[in-house]
Design a protein around this motif. Structure first.
Motif, PDB file in Angstrom:
ATOM      1  N   TYR A  12       0.838  -1.207   0.000  1.00  0.00           N
ATOM      2  CA  TYR A  12       0.000   0.000   0.000  1.00  0.00           C
ATOM      3  C   TYR A  12       0.869   1.253   0.000  1.00  0.00           C
ATOM      4  CZ  TYR A  12      -3.533   3.398   1.323  1.00  0.00           C
ATOM      5  OH  TYR A  12      -4.351   4.497   1.346  1.00  0.00           O
ATOM      6  N   ASP A  13       1.889   1.256   0.841  1.00  0.00           N
ATOM      7  CA  ASP A  13       2.787   2.419   0.916  1.00  0.00           C
ATOM      8  C   ASP A  13       3.527   2.648  -0.398  1.00  0.00           C
ATOM      9  OD1 ASP A  13       1.945   2.831   3.515  1.00  0.00           O
ATOM     10  OD2 ASP A  13       3.675   1.806   4.408  1.00  0.00           O
ATOM     11  N   THR A  16       0.956   4.268  -2.867  1.00  0.00           N
ATOM     12  CA  THR A  16       0.652   5.681  -2.609  1.00  0.00           C
ATOM     13  C   THR A  16       1.864   6.582  -2.860  1.00  0.00           C
ATOM     14  OG1 THR A  16       1.083   5.387  -0.239  1.00  0.00           O
ATOM     15  CG2 THR A  16      -1.213   5.227  -0.988  1.00  0.00           C
ATOM     16  N   HIS A  46      -7.153  -0.991   0.018  1.00  0.00           N
ATOM     17  CA  HIS A  46      -7.260  -0.831   1.467  1.00  0.00           C
ATOM     18  C   HIS A  46      -5.926  -1.188   2.112  1.00  0.00           C
ATOM     19  CE1 HIS A  46     -11.663  -0.383   1.540  1.00  0.00           C
ATOM     20  NE2 HIS A  46     -11.603  -1.150   0.464  1.00  0.00           N
ATOM     21  N   LYS A  47      -5.500  -0.376   3.046  1.00  0.00           N
ATOM     22  CA  LYS A  47      -4.263  -0.635   3.790  1.00  0.00           C
ATOM     23  C   LYS A  47      -4.591  -1.630   4.895  1.00  0.00           C
ATOM     24  CE  LYS A  47      -0.340   1.681   5.912  1.00  0.00           C
ATOM     25  NZ  LYS A  47       0.265   2.989   6.187  1.00  0.00           N
ATOM     26  N   CYS A  53      -7.737   4.045   2.801  1.00  0.00           N
ATOM     27  CA  CYS A  53      -7.819   3.508   1.447  1.00  0.00           C
ATOM     28  C   CYS A  53      -7.455   4.569   0.410  1.00  0.00           C
ATOM     29  CB  CYS A  53      -9.199   2.939   1.167  1.00  0.00           C
ATOM     30  SG  CYS A  53     -10.538   4.045   1.497  1.00  0.00           S
ATOM     31  N   THR A  54      -7.151   4.088  -0.775  1.00  0.00           N
ATOM     32  CA  THR A  54      -6.761   4.924  -1.910  1.00  0.00           C
ATOM     33  C   THR A  54      -7.525   4.447  -3.137  1.00  0.00           C
ATOM     34  OG1 THR A  54      -4.565   5.392  -1.035  1.00  0.00           O
ATOM     35  CG2 THR A  54      -4.816   5.516  -3.415  1.00  0.00           C
ATOM     36  N   ALA A  56      -8.116   4.234  -7.322  1.00  0.00           N
ATOM     37  CA  ALA A  56      -7.343   4.202  -8.562  1.00  0.00           C
ATOM     38  C   ALA A  56      -8.252   3.851  -9.729  1.00  0.00           C
ATOM     39  CB  ALA A  56      -6.213   3.189  -8.453  1.00  0.00           C
ATOM     40  N   ILE A  85      -3.472   6.282  -9.842  1.00  0.00           N
ATOM     41  CA  ILE A  85      -4.051   6.801  -8.596  1.00  0.00           C
ATOM     42  C   ILE A  85      -4.866   8.057  -8.907  1.00  0.00           C
ATOM     43  CG2 ILE A  85      -3.561   7.788  -6.317  1.00  0.00           C
ATOM     44  CD1 ILE A  85      -2.960   4.820  -6.459  1.00  0.00           C
ATOM     45  N   TYR A  87      -7.066   9.319  -6.125  1.00  0.00           N
ATOM     46  CA  TYR A  87      -7.082  10.001  -4.824  1.00  0.00           C
ATOM     47  C   TYR A  87      -6.373   9.153  -3.790  1.00  0.00           C
ATOM     48  CZ  TYR A  87     -10.897   7.027  -3.078  1.00  0.00           C
ATOM     49  OH  TYR A  87     -11.641   5.965  -2.677  1.00  0.00           O
ATOM     50  N   LYS A  88      -5.727   9.824  -2.864  1.00  0.00           N
ATOM     51  CA  LYS A  88      -4.993   9.153  -1.795  1.00  0.00           C
ATOM     52  C   LYS A  88      -5.746   9.343  -0.495  1.00  0.00           C
ATOM     53  CE  LYS A  88      -0.485   9.692  -3.887  1.00  0.00           C
ATOM     54  NZ  LYS A  88       0.861  10.207  -3.760  1.00  0.00           N
ATOM     55  N   GLY A  89      -5.945   8.253   0.195  1.00  0.00           N
ATOM     56  CA  GLY A  89      -6.632   8.306   1.482  1.00  0.00           C
ATOM     57  C   GLY A  89      -5.683   8.649   2.606  1.00  0.00           C
TER      58      GLY A  89
END
Length: 90
Positions: A12-13, A16, A46-47, A53-54, A56, A85, A87-89
């Motif tokens: 996840y990291d 993002t 989902h992290k 969450c982000t 895509a 991507i 939007y970044k959560g």
């Protein structure tokens, strides 16, 4: 179509931060809906099982081999999902 995918924190990291631009999933009956993914469909990453969450947009989805540095298996056929991507959560 909207797909939710749960990721390990490290993947996840990387997503993002922009270092990882493909996600890989095994070819199993559970993921057969990935065959219906088309360009422009949405994915929510989902992290872990947190509410972080982000979102895509799918760029491509096909079956192939993956890059080990991004979590793929170079010896096993799998789903390859390319994304952008939007939007970044938090």
């Amino acid at each position: 179509m909207l797909v939710h995918l749960v990721l390990k924190h490290c993947w996840y990291d990387m997503i993002t931060s922009g270092k990882k631009i493909e996600e890989y999933r095994e070819i199993k009956p559970y993921y057969k809906r990935l065959a219906n993914l088309r360009k422009g469909d949405m994915i929510i990453f989902h992290k872990g099982y947190s509410n972080i969450c982000t979102g895509a947009k799918v760029r491509y989805c096909y079956q192939s081999f993956g890059f080990p540095s991004w979590g793929g298996d170079p010896d096993k056929l799998q789903w390859v999902i390319g994304f952008e991507i939007i939007y970044k959560g938090i």
